[in-house]
Write a protein that holds these residues in place. Sequence first.
Motif, short mmCIF file in Angstrom:
data_model
loop_
_atom_site.label_atom_id
_atom_site.label_comp_id
_atom_site.label_asym_id
_atom_site.label_seq_id
_atom_site.Cartn_x
_atom_site.Cartn_y
_atom_site.Cartn_z
N ALA A 30 20.03 56.78 22.93
CA ALA A 30 20.46 55.69 23.81
C ALA A 30 20.68 56.15 25.24
CB ALA A 30 21.74 55.06 23.27
N THR A 31 19.85 57.08 25.71
CA THR A 31 20.04 57.62 27.05
C THR A 31 19.88 56.56 28.13
OG1 THR A 31 17.71 58.31 27.08
CG2 THR A 31 19.35 59.95 26.41
N ALA A 32 19.20 55.47 27.83
CA ALA A 32 19.04 54.40 28.82
C ALA A 32 20.38 53.78 29.20
CB ALA A 32 18.10 53.32 28.28
N LEU A 33 21.38 53.92 28.33
CA LEU A 33 22.71 53.38 28.61
C LEU A 33 23.49 54.25 29.59
CD1 LEU A 33 24.05 52.35 25.08
CD2 LEU A 33 23.77 50.81 27.01
N PHE A 34 23.08 55.51 29.74
CA PHE A 34 23.94 56.48 30.38
C PHE A 34 23.54 56.74 31.83
CE2 PHE A 34 23.71 58.34 25.87
CZ PHE A 34 24.58 57.37 25.40
N ASP A 35 24.55 56.96 32.66
CA ASP A 35 24.32 57.37 34.04
C ASP A 35 24.11 58.87 34.11
OD1 ASP A 35 24.24 56.93 36.88
OD2 ASP A 35 26.23 57.83 36.96
N ARG A 36 24.88 59.61 33.29
CA ARG A 36 24.70 61.05 33.17
C ARG A 36 24.74 61.41 31.69
NH1 ARG A 36 27.46 64.66 37.91
NH2 ARG A 36 26.87 63.37 39.68
#
Length: 328
Positions: free
Chosen positions: A133-139
């Motif tokens: 779910a890296t699309a959710l993350f800013d970093r």
Amino acid sequence: MVQGQTLTDWSQLCDALAHGWRAQTVTAATPAPGWITLTIRTRDHLATPILLPTPRPSAAATEVDAVRIGVTEYGTPWVVQVAGRHLLVTGATGAGKGSVVWSILAGIAPAVRAGVVRLWVIDPKGGMEFGAATALFDRFVHATGTPTLELLRAAAGLVQERAGRYRGVTRTHIATTVEPQVVIVIDELASLTAYETDRKMASETIQLLSLILSQGRAVGVTVIAAAQDPSKDVLSMRQLFPTRIGLRLTEATQVDMVLGQGARAAGALCDQIPDSLPGVGYQIEDGTSRPLRARAFHVTDTDILDLADRYPAPAWPMDTPEGGETQS
């Protein structure tokens, strides 16, 4: 109570009372001096997994004060506060720590898409838990050592920078797209502290985390941390987490280590949660003595992929002090 009796006297009798009344559990609490309240559970409303609800199209995009993450044993929504509250989740292997954390992320996902919340995620197990779910993350960092330290240094710097600007202007942070709520998620706290072989790095990590935990709430920087090992080294910062959730634990003595002194006597029977109930646990808030028993939503891999697709984080300008990029 009869004169001379104490809460401890009643707590020591709870197991015997449960057997005598053929109840699942009996817990005791003192609502006022001289009075005792016995809670008798005859059947478990949390025995069945609770599916993650379908997102409501009309859901407010800025709900970070009251995030629904499951259901309590009374059938009411289990709600936690993300803005202005650090949260610690502790449980043995398979206890359902991921269910709690993912339920929180699902609850704040609309705010992420709206740019009101920024997620900075540390997944020291190589990205196994959060990599989908890296699309959710800013970093996003998935290695201990230098990458993790750089993220924590940036967070500490943001705390100090905001504190300098807010001083004399406001005492309360309000999440906006200009000043978003920054939520730091740590999958396994022990990997950064007790299990870090480089003592210098571990020391700096503890120092940075202590600064963020002690000063971050007022300026819109909060931490959600998960831990498996409730040892003294791992939970030395426990008092800096106002919200603590204990899932299944292996020993009775660990309950007070996680939730605070007297939590088990007050009814937080984390050591009696069976393996068949992942996501079931007890929540304690600073300022309260009675634990809340609840179960987090069951978040599947399909749910996680859907969240990432439905609520991607907006692009964040790299030239601002709060911007970030995905890193390894």
